[in-house]
Design an enzyme around this catalytic site. Structure first.
Site, mmCIF file in Angstrom:
data_model
loop_
_atom_site.group_PDB
_atom_site.id
_atom_site.type_symbol
_atom_site.label_atom_id
_atom_site.label_comp_id
_atom_site.label_asym_id
_atom_site.label_seq_id
_atom_site.Cartn_x
_atom_site.Cartn_y
_atom_site.Cartn_z
ATOM 1 N N VAL A 221 15.433 4.440 19.587
ATOM 2 C CA VAL A 221 16.695 4.053 20.217
ATOM 3 C C VAL A 221 17.331 5.235 20.948
ATOM 4 O O VAL A 221 17.710 5.133 22.131
ATOM 5 C CB VAL A 221 17.676 3.491 19.163
ATOM 6 C CG1 VAL A 221 19.065 3.302 19.762
ATOM 7 C CG2 VAL A 221 17.149 2.172 18.603
ATOM 8 N N THR B 55 7.661 -0.145 -6.413
ATOM 9 C CA THR B 55 8.454 1.082 -6.469
ATOM 10 C C THR B 55 7.904 2.101 -5.477
ATOM 11 O O THR B 55 8.636 2.963 -4.985
ATOM 12 C CB THR B 55 8.422 1.704 -7.882
ATOM 13 O OG1 THR B 55 7.073 2.009 -8.242
ATOM 14 C CG2 THR B 55 9.011 0.754 -8.909
ATOM 15 N N ARG C 198 6.116 -11.301 7.548
ATOM 16 C CA ARG C 198 4.775 -11.698 7.977
ATOM 17 C C ARG C 198 4.926 -12.910 8.890
ATOM 18 O O ARG C 198 5.820 -13.734 8.709
ATOM 19 C CB ARG C 198 3.919 -12.083 6.770
ATOM 20 C CG ARG C 198 3.937 -11.050 5.638
ATOM 21 C CD ARG C 198 3.103 -9.825 5.938
ATOM 22 N NE ARG C 198 3.077 -8.902 4.804
ATOM 23 C CZ ARG C 198 2.446 -7.741 4.812
ATOM 24 N NH1 ARG C 198 1.779 -7.369 5.888
ATOM 25 N NH2 ARG C 198 2.474 -6.950 3.745
ATOM 26 N N ASP D 70 -2.096 -2.053 10.807
ATOM 27 C CA ASP D 70 -3.121 -2.590 11.705
ATOM 28 C C ASP D 70 -2.840 -4.029 12.119
ATOM 29 O O ASP D 70 -3.095 -4.418 13.254
ATOM 30 C CB ASP D 70 -4.515 -2.447 11.098
ATOM 31 C CG ASP D 70 -4.660 -3.172 9.764
ATOM 32 O OD1 ASP D 70 -3.646 -3.648 9.217
ATOM 33 O OD2 ASP D 70 -5.797 -3.257 9.267
ATOM 34 N N LYS E 102 -6.726 15.202 -25.990
ATOM 35 C CA LYS E 102 -5.930 14.184 -26.684
ATOM 36 C C LYS E 102 -5.480 13.029 -25.799
ATOM 37 O O LYS E 102 -5.093 11.977 -26.299
ATOM 38 C CB LYS E 102 -4.693 14.840 -27.315
ATOM 39 C CG LYS E 102 -5.011 15.955 -28.325
ATOM 40 C CD LYS E 102 -5.790 15.417 -29.501
ATOM 41 C CE LYS E 102 -6.018 16.502 -30.549
ATOM 42 N NZ LYS E 102 -6.809 16.014 -31.699
ATOM 43 N N ARG F 16 -14.334 17.245 -27.131
ATOM 44 C CA ARG F 16 -13.946 18.663 -27.089
ATOM 45 C C ARG F 16 -12.469 18.854 -27.463
ATOM 46 O O ARG F 16 -11.921 19.949 -27.288
ATOM 47 C CB ARG F 16 -14.235 19.266 -25.718
ATOM 48 C CG ARG F 16 -13.334 18.823 -24.582
ATOM 49 C CD ARG F 16 -13.591 19.710 -23.351
ATOM 50 N NE ARG F 16 -12.624 19.472 -22.302
ATOM 51 C CZ ARG F 16 -12.788 18.664 -21.267
ATOM 52 N NH1 ARG F 16 -13.930 17.980 -21.148
ATOM 53 N NH2 ARG F 16 -11.844 18.522 -20.356
ATOM 54 N N GLY G 45 4.349 -4.669 5.904
ATOM 55 C CA GLY G 45 5.002 -4.055 4.756
ATOM 56 C C GLY G 45 5.922 -2.924 5.176
ATOM 57 O O GLY G 45 5.589 -2.137 6.058
ATOM 58 N N ASP H 70 -3.885 4.131 6.125
ATOM 59 C CA ASP H 70 -5.208 3.564 6.419
ATOM 60 C C ASP H 70 -5.435 3.297 7.910
ATOM 61 O O ASP H 70 -6.290 2.479 8.268
ATOM 62 C CB ASP H 70 -5.408 2.268 5.630
ATOM 63 C CG ASP H 70 -4.382 1.199 5.967
ATOM 64 O OD1 ASP H 70 -3.387 1.501 6.660
ATOM 65 O OD2 ASP H 70 -4.563 0.047 5.525
ATOM 66 N N ARG I 179 -3.928 -0.975 -0.692
ATOM 67 C CA ARG I 179 -4.712 -2.094 -0.142
ATOM 68 C C ARG I 179 -6.187 -1.763 -0.233
ATOM 69 O O ARG I 179 -6.690 -1.543 -1.327
ATOM 70 C CB ARG I 179 -4.259 -2.419 1.294
ATOM 71 C CG ARG I 179 -4.575 -3.827 1.729
ATOM 72 C CD ARG I 179 -3.946 -4.203 3.041
ATOM 73 N NE ARG I 179 -4.259 -3.279 4.120
ATOM 74 C CZ ARG I 179 -4.022 -3.542 5.390
ATOM 75 N NH1 ARG I 179 -3.457 -4.667 5.750
ATOM 76 N NH2 ARG I 179 -4.328 -2.661 6.320
ATOM 77 N N THR J 215 2.984 2.765 7.465
ATOM 78 C CA THR J 215 2.438 2.103 6.285
ATOM 79 C C THR J 215 2.200 3.148 5.209
ATOM 80 O O THR J 215 1.714 4.246 5.513
ATOM 81 C CB THR J 215 1.129 1.366 6.592
ATOM 82 O OG1 THR J 215 0.494 0.991 5.359
ATOM 83 C CG2 THR J 215 0.163 2.221 7.393
ATOM 84 N N ILE J 216 2.527 2.828 3.976
ATOM 85 C CA ILE J 216 2.301 3.789 2.893
ATOM 86 C C ILE J 216 0.824 3.973 2.606
ATOM 87 O O ILE J 216 0.427 4.946 1.959
ATOM 88 C CB ILE J 216 3.049 3.378 1.606
ATOM 89 C CG1 ILE J 216 2.435 2.110 0.993
ATOM 90 C CG2 ILE J 216 4.538 3.216 1.860
ATOM 91 C CD1 ILE J 216 2.947 1.798 -0.408
ATOM 92 N N ASP J 217 -0.031 3.062 3.074
ATOM 93 C CA ASP J 217 -1.452 3.093 2.737
ATOM 94 C C ASP J 217 -2.223 4.216 3.419
ATOM 95 O O ASP J 217 -3.324 4.565 2.978
ATOM 96 C CB ASP J 217 -2.112 1.752 3.085
ATOM 97 C CG ASP J 217 -1.466 0.580 2.383
ATOM 98 O OD1 ASP J 217 -0.924 0.775 1.280
ATOM 99 O OD2 ASP J 217 -1.488 -0.544 2.936
ATOM 100 N N ARG K 182 -3.290 2.382 -22.475
ATOM 101 C CA ARG K 182 -2.130 1.703 -21.906
ATOM 102 C C ARG K 182 -2.310 1.615 -20.389
ATOM 103 O O ARG K 182 -2.960 2.466 -19.776
ATOM 104 C CB ARG K 182 -0.839 2.434 -22.226
ATOM 105 C CG ARG K 182 -0.494 2.469 -23.715
ATOM 106 C CD ARG K 182 -0.080 1.081 -24.209
ATOM 107 N NE ARG K 182 0.365 1.125 -25.591
ATOM 108 C CZ ARG K 182 -0.411 1.021 -26.656
ATOM 109 N NH1 ARG K 182 -1.726 0.887 -26.479
ATOM 110 N NH2 ARG K 182 0.077 1.047 -27.880
ATOM 111 N N ARG L 11 7.011 1.632 -2.470
ATOM 112 C CA ARG L 11 7.461 1.398 -1.092
ATOM 113 C C ARG L 11 8.908 1.825 -0.864
ATOM 114 O O ARG L 11 9.330 1.996 0.278
ATOM 115 C CB ARG L 11 7.339 -0.082 -0.744
ATOM 116 C CG ARG L 11 5.952 -0.514 -0.366
ATOM 117 C CD ARG L 11 6.036 -1.847 0.323
ATOM 118 N NE ARG L 11 4.726 -2.426 0.532
ATOM 119 C CZ ARG L 11 4.536 -3.676 0.923
ATOM 120 N NH1 ARG L 11 5.580 -4.461 1.102
ATOM 121 N NH2 ARG L 11 3.322 -4.137 1.094
#
Length: 319
Positions: free
Chosen positions: A24, A250, A72, A103, A214, A211, A11, A129, A171, A125-127, A243, A252
């Site tokens: 580089v 978004t 991938r 990983d 809202k 209490r 990813g 992890d 993930r 990776t944004i995760d 909701r 990533r």
């Protein structure tokens, strides 16, 4: 070492371009030729390789995504696929490889190292992890994207007095959910690392409603399950107007934050230093704001965990 390659795999994550740029330019600074491999291990197998110059990475430090693209590749998990990749490395005279990814990408780097091609892993990776580093490239940008979205959702949640369930990426890791929830004052944060009792969540919402509260914000990490399913359960159990928002990809995208640009530049440059020093099968990272490197196999054998003190704090502040 006269020639090295660089690829991004898995990813995409904001800051990958900054890491490519650092690899580089650091390599060229040391009079080492650099070859960019497009589309990750798939591109390696297919020989989608081109020489990179200083100008090849101009004006990319601020761009999200990855200049080298990503894909991938199931074939590279096989012995035959790995051999095809090695043949391409030999064909282009590439002596070592910098792999930017998560990983899964590191497992490919491990296999190449075992077969005689030195590789260094850069965690992108944004995760967040990956064990062995406090932060991965892309995490900070994704986190800020989530926080910005929650801030907007809270405005409308307040206006309409609703409960909002927000599903975030990660993930099987809960870092994005935990950090975003704590930063945005979420009433409940659900992460894979903790088995939160649904009844406790319901009672927390009811107490708040009694209490005079809202609206509420509930953050659900994707590793826990579907935000829509959880939202439906909340509505049925509390009869509160609910909701659901799934932030999706978004998280990533976007221009990387200063933190990610600096982290990526430091890690990319460190990877080149390690590679040309003769080391192989290592992963670079940052711990306590110091650059470190670890044996990549040891890293892959570890299990990521969230900061439990942060999780406890989020519980205490959301009473």
């Amino acid at each position: 070492m006269k020639k090295i390659g660089v690829l991004t795999s898995g990813g995409d994550a904001p800051g990958m371009n900054a890491a490519i740029r650092a690899v580089v330019r650091k390599a060229i600074y040391h009079d080492v030729e650099v070859y960019g491999i497009k589309y990750g291990y798939q591109g390696l197998i297919e020989g989608n390789i081109e020489k990179m110059e200083l100008g090849s990475v101009g004006d990319i430090i601020q761009r999200g995504g990855t200049k080298l693209y990503s894909a991938r590749c199931e074939e590279f998990k096989t012995e035959k696929g790995q051999q095809k990749g090695i043949e391409q490395l030999k064909k282009h005279g590439i002596d070592g490889l910098v792999v930017i990814g998560g990983d899964g990408s590191f497992r490919g780097a491990e296999k190449l190292t075992e077969k005689g091609y030195p590789c260094i892993g850069v965690p992108g990776t944004i995760d967040n992890d990956i064990p062995g580093t406090d932060f991965t490239i892309g995490f900070d940008t994704a986190l800020n994207t989530i926080i910005e979205a929650i801030d907007k959702i809270r405005d409308t949640a307040t206006s309409h007095e609703r409960t909002y369930v927000i599903e975030v990426m990660g993930r099987d890791a809960g870092d994005l959910a935990l950090w975003a929830g704590l930063a945005d004052g979420a009433e409940t944060i659900l992460v894979p690392e903790r088995n939160e009792d649904f009844e406790d969540v319901v009672q927390r919402l009811k107490r708040g409603h009694e209490r005079g509260k809202k609206h509420s914000i509930i953050i659900v990490a994707e590793g826990v399950g579907s935000g829509f399913d959880f939202g439906q359960r909340i509505k049925e159990a509390t009869d509160l107007e609910t909701r659901v928002t799934v932030l999706g990809h978004t998280q990533r995208g976007g221009s990387p934050t200063a933190a990610d640009r600096v982290l990526a530049s430091r890690l990319g440059a460190k990877a080149v230093d390690i590679l040309i020093s003769g080391k192989a099968g290592r992963m670079v990272g940052i711990q306590n704001n110091k650059l470190v490197d670890h044996d990549i196999i040891e890293v892959l054998d570890q299990k990521h965990s969230i900061d439990m003190e942060m999780y406890q704090l989020s519980q205490e502040l959301s009473i």
